[in-house]
Design a protein around this motif. Structure first.
Motif, PDB file in Angstrom:
ATOM      1  N   LEU A   1       0.869  -1.179   0.000  1.00 55.60           N
ATOM      2  CA  LEU A   1       0.000   0.000   0.000  1.00 55.60           C
ATOM      3  C   LEU A   1       0.906   1.229   0.000  1.00 55.60           C
ATOM      4  O   LEU A   1       1.659   1.453   0.952  1.00 55.60           O
ATOM      5  N   ASP A   2       0.830   2.022  -1.051  1.00 57.29           N
ATOM      6  CA  ASP A   2       1.748   3.148  -1.226  1.00 57.29           C
ATOM      7  C   ASP A   2       0.968   4.462  -1.134  1.00 57.29           C
ATOM      8  O   ASP A   2      -0.112   4.587  -1.725  1.00 57.29           O
ATOM      9  N   ILE A   3       1.518   5.412  -0.418  1.00 61.40           N
ATOM     10  CA  ILE A   3       0.853   6.716  -0.306  1.00 61.40           C
ATOM     11  C   ILE A   3       1.868   7.851  -0.287  1.00 61.40           C
ATOM     12  O   ILE A   3       2.941   7.736   0.311  1.00 61.40           O
ATOM     13  N   THR A   4       1.518   8.901  -0.993  1.00 63.86           N
ATOM     14  CA  THR A   4       2.234  10.183  -0.927  1.00 63.86           C
ATOM     15  C   THR A   4       1.203  11.206  -0.481  1.00 63.86           C
ATOM     16  O   THR A   4       0.151  11.333  -1.100  1.00 63.86           O
ATOM     17  N   ILE A   5       1.482  11.917   0.599  1.00 65.27           N
ATOM     18  CA  ILE A   5       0.502  12.872   1.111  1.00 65.27           C
ATOM     19  C   ILE A   5       1.216  14.019   1.815  1.00 65.27           C
ATOM     20  O   ILE A   5       2.174  13.805   2.549  1.00 65.27           O
ATOM     21  N   GLY A   6       0.766  15.248   1.526  1.00 62.91           N
ATOM     22  CA  GLY A   6       1.361  16.408   2.179  1.00 62.91           C
ATOM     23  C   GLY A   6       1.638  17.529   1.206  1.00 62.91           C
ATOM     24  O   GLY A   6       1.236  17.490   0.035  1.00 62.91           O
TER      25      GLY A   6
ATOM     26  N   ILE B   1      -1.400   0.972  -5.294  1.00 59.23           N
ATOM     27  CA  ILE B   1      -0.928  -0.381  -4.978  1.00 59.23           C
ATOM     28  C   ILE B   1       0.365  -0.608  -5.747  1.00 59.23           C
ATOM     29  O   ILE B   1       0.393  -0.459  -6.976  1.00 59.23           O
ATOM     30  N   LYS B   2       1.430  -0.971  -5.035  1.00 60.29           N
ATOM     31  CA  LYS B   2       2.726  -1.111  -5.692  1.00 60.29           C
ATOM     32  C   LYS B   2       2.744  -2.307  -6.633  1.00 60.29           C
ATOM     33  O   LYS B   2       2.292  -3.399  -6.296  1.00 60.29           O
ATOM     34  N   ASP B   3       3.269  -2.065  -7.845  1.00 60.53           N
ATOM     35  CA  ASP B   3       3.473  -3.110  -8.843  1.00 60.53           C
ATOM     36  C   ASP B   3       4.901  -3.610  -8.652  1.00 60.53           C
ATOM     37  O   ASP B   3       5.867  -3.014  -9.132  1.00 60.53           O
ATOM     38  N   ASP B   4       5.046  -4.712  -7.922  1.00 63.55           N
ATOM     39  CA  ASP B   4       6.378  -5.188  -7.539  1.00 63.55           C
ATOM     40  C   ASP B   4       7.218  -5.585  -8.744  1.00 63.55           C
ATOM     41  O   ASP B   4       8.429  -5.319  -8.800  1.00 63.55           O
ATOM     42  N   GLU B   5       6.595  -6.224  -9.734  1.00 65.73           N
ATOM     43  CA  GLU B   5       7.333  -6.674 -10.913  1.00 65.73           C
ATOM     44  C   GLU B   5       7.880  -5.493 -11.709  1.00 65.73           C
ATOM     45  O   GLU B   5       9.065  -5.465 -12.080  1.00 65.73           O
TER      46      GLU B   5
END
Length: 795
Positions: free
Chosen positions: A468-473, A495-499
């Motif tokens: 779970l990825d978030i950028t906030i601020g 949602i992070k795409d690991d591949e």
């Protein structure tokens, strides 16, 4: 008039004159012929005796329901135009005072009306040059003209007139008044309605004569430039606790929208609420609301920030105590105002502050306060405005002996009501998640919201390694077109795409190699560029400063201290990139790229350059040494030019970097041609954002430069191609020019470069007209069905 009444009036006038002699005469700032402050102030009488240029305000009160303007009759004792009918309220701007504070104060003093600043719409500046009173009164006056729009006339008995200034007031039809001025009726102060002052009548007439059907067609056409798309993302990799945290994060992200709305302009929140509340009343209202949601303001991003709404579309507020009470009357109903031209300082600075005032104030500050003034995370306000608000509300204003009117307010204080709620949600989400890095980031960001210290939370964001990825601020500074200092709030949840993330490690790991080989003198290169983490995500929701054209990637943070200590981190929004390529870039290529090169436009090249663009924000000059040996930053030296030059740098150096990595066998050589042709098609995509937007401005610079040097070629059929023999050398030359002027902090050269190449040239017009004819979308307008379902507890 009887003799006794005449005698009483004469004695009153004498008393006022004697009292005025005791009080020091008002001093005014002396201006140059072009309206700039000279640093000299003089008594008002001397100003008009010597014909010095100075400033004043005009405030017009307009009744929307009756289409009438309020006029005041000037008192007989006035030294200019005594007894004539004139503007609703007016007055000189005293030395050191500001325009909007003066406008509010004059309206209160002359007419007894107390209005907040959101009632005043700045219209234009009018230069009045005339000589009256047999040559004894020379009026060279720059007037800031404001409009206050009420729904209905204010009852005449509600006014409290200042006897020394105003004899009477009356309402008059807009058209009748225009006619009287055109005829030079001797009862009215003269204004040339065929010259500058005609704007008053044109602006008001235009906004109320527009037909609903015509406006609806225009708004629908503007909306059609955006392709609506529902963005999808898989949540199956998330734990149950992260899904619960996700719901809280979406709620926190929505608060970023509220803050950004206020950062754009102080009456923007009331406009937003009004448009939403009335959206279902008509088709026109629905279209207004839909287009507002895309732009998040009344200014259209794709039309050089031209307003698509006016104050006549804005919210209605009622003030029951703005005047003395009148039986049966509930008070003033007024429209919250906004200017037709987008304010370059947004709501970060006082609306009537100019760059000179800010710079003079900044120079007066000690070094630590100077850094605070130009910092990312605060707003600049006026002490005089705060004092006026207190005095008009009948509370005791706190006095100040400071020379300067400006002061700093940290975001944690200015937006405290929003940030307290957001911090609480982030803390709760941090308690829920099982990811240690996400937990650390959320708690540190929540603390930053309340402390205004963002360093630790930005480091935690760079270390984020969570599904779970978030950028906030507060991050980007594009909205501050005055200086590029102040950061806006935003949020990206994905949602992070690991591949895909693993495949892109090569870019982040080779930043130092790229820095070492940049096409600029070695003296400007950094020896300690840090590998940049890159995360690829599938976007679930965004908010805040995401308006108009959608972001496909970002490189953060922008704080030069963190960039120096830790570098930057990149986030790539893959599902957004895929949507833009399919719906926009491919159709552009089919129309604008020569047939023999069209098949070279592919998603791999587009996506690779997007990544390299973001990587190149992390290399090149940031903290710099000026020719005089002083330490500074590119952002501080280039100011309002920084954003567009930085976007151009990331783009063009990104092309150079891909070519460099291809030559080092990191990528196949088959990518070379497709990279350049995909970039050519991308130029037309970004320029369509408009030349007031940083990416559009930077793209115009690059396209015109490459076209001018022969790297791009226009064919008789109106299509373009890349000259592969020239393009590599031209890309390197432009990269060197931009990198060098950044390294030297050379604002003059930057301005020259932008002035020469940041233009809507004929080749660009040709391409854009073709795209408009076949209605290729300019950008996407995403919906977020997953976020909506999460908030409804359906996921």
């Amino acid at each position: 008039m009887c003799f006794l009444a005449f005698l009483h009036k004469l004695l009153t006038l004498v008393k006022k004159t004697m009292a005025a002699e005791v009080i020091e005469e008002e001093r005014l700032d002396v201006l140059t012929r072009t309206g700039q402050k000279t640093g000299i102030s003089k008594p008002r009488g001397d100003i008009h005796r010597d014909g010095d240029y100075h400033r004043a305000v005009h405030v017009w009160i307009f009744s929307e329901g009756t289409q009438e303007l309020l006029l005041q009759q000037r008192a007989e004792c006035k030294d200019s135009w005594p007894g004539l009918w004139d503007v609703s309220s007016a007055g000189h701007i005293s030395a050191g005072d500001s325009s909007l504070v003066t406008a509010r104060r004059e309206l209160h003093e002359e007419l007894g009306i107390t209005l907040p600043k959101d009632a005043f719409e700045p219209l234009f500046v009018f230069l009045q040059e005339c000589v009256i009173n047999d040559g004894n009164f020379i009026n060279n006056e720059y007037n800031d003209v404001y409009l206050v729009t009420t729904l209905d006339p204010i009852p005449l008995e509600a006014f409290t007139l200042q006897e020394s200034e105003v004899s009477a007031v009356k309402y008059i039809s807009l058209e009748v008044y225009r006619s009287l001025l055109a005829k030079e009726d001797p009862q009215y102060v003269p204004y040339d309605v065929n010259d500058q002052y005609g704007q008053l009548f044109e602006i008001i007439s235009k906004r109320y004569k527009q037909k609903a059907e015509a406006r609806s067609l225009t708004l629908q056409k503007q909306l059609n430039r955006y392709a609506r798309i529902s963005l999808k993302a898989e949540l199956k990799g998330l734990s149950d606790s992260d899904k619960e945290a996700l719901k809280l994060l979406i709620k926190a992200a929505k608060i970023m929208d509220e803050i950004f709305c206020l950062q754009v302009w102080y009456s923007n929140p009331s406009l937003r609420g009004w448009l939403e509340q009335n959206a279902d009343e008509s088709q026109l209202n629905k279209l207004k609301w839909m287009y507002y949601l895309i732009n998040k303001s009344p200014w259209s991003c794709l039309d050089e920030n031209e307003s698509f709404l006016t104050t006549a579309d804005s919210a209605v507020k009622i003030l029951s105590e703005a005047t003395k009470p009148v039986a049966g009357w509930k008070g003033i109903k007024y429209r919250t105002a906004f200017p037709t031209s987008k304010p370059p300082g947004a709501n970060f600075y006082p609306p009537d502050m100019d760059k000179m005032e800010f710079e003079l104030w900044k120079k007066s500050l000690p070094e630590d306060k100077r850094k605070e003034a130009i910092g990312f995370f605060n707003v600049i306000k006026r002490k005089s405005e705060a004092m006026l608000d207190k005095s008009l509300s009948h509370s005791t204003p706190s006095s100040t002996s400071d020379t300067h009117d400006l002061y700093v307010v940290p975001y944690s204080e200015e937006y405290s009501s929003f940030l307290l709620r957001a911090a609480d949600l982030l803390h709760k989400a941090g308690d829920l998640t099982n990811s240690s890095s996400l937990k650390k980031f959320l708690h540190s960001k929540a603390e930053a919201f309340l402390s205004n210290e963002y360093y630790d939370s930005d480091i935690a964001w760079m270390d984020l390694d969570s599904k779970l990825d978030i950028t906030i601020g507060p991050y980007e500074t594009y909205e501050d077109a005055l200086f590029g200092y102040k950061a806006t709030f935003e949020a990206f949840i994905g949602i992070k795409d690991d591949e895909a993330t693993a495949q892109l490690k090569v870019f982040g790991d080779n930043l130092q190699v790229l820095e070492k080989n940049l096409p600029m003198d070695d003296i400007y290169k950094s020896g300690d560029v840090i590998a940049a983490p890159i995360r690829v995500i599938q976007l679930v929701y965004n908010s805040g400063d995401v308006k108009g054209p959608q972001t496909i990637a970002f490189n953060l943070p922008n704080d030069e201290c963190i960039v120096k200590d830790r570098g930057t981190s990149m986030v790539i929004l893959k599902n957004v990139s895929e949507a833009k390529f399919k719906l926009i870039l491919q159709p552009i290529a089919d129309v604008c790229v020569a047939k023999e090169q069209r098949e070279l436009v592919d998603f791999e090249s587009f996506f690779t350059h997007t990544i390299c663009h973001e990587c190149c924000h992390g290399i090149g000059p940031h903290t710099i040494t000026l020719p005089n040996g002083q330490k500074s930053t590119v952002r501080l030296e280039l100011q309002e030019l920084h954003s567009s030059l930085e976007e151009a740098k990331a783009d063009i150096v990104g092309l150079w970097a891909i070519n460099f990595l291809i030559n080092k066998d990191f990528f196949p050589k088959t990518l070379v041609k497709s990279m350049y042709v995909s970039f050519l098609a991308g130029c037309f995509r970004s320029v369509r954002f408009g030349l007031e937007e940083a990416h559009g401005k930077g793209q115009a610079l690059q396209f015109n430069y490459l076209f001018d040097k022969g790297a791009f070629v226009l064919h008789p059929d109106g299509t373009f191609s890349v000259d592969f023999d020239k393009v590599e050398g031209v890309v390197e030359t432009l990269s060197r020019e931009i990198l060098t002027l950044q390294a030297q902090g050379d604002k003059r050269t930057a301005q020259t470069l932008l002035s020469k190449y940041c233009l809507m040239t004929q080749p660009l017009k040709c391409a854009l007209e073709k795209l408009e004819r076949i209605q290729v979308p300019v950008d996407i307008a995403p919906d977020f069905p997953i976020a909506d379902q999460i908030l409804l507890n359906n996921l």
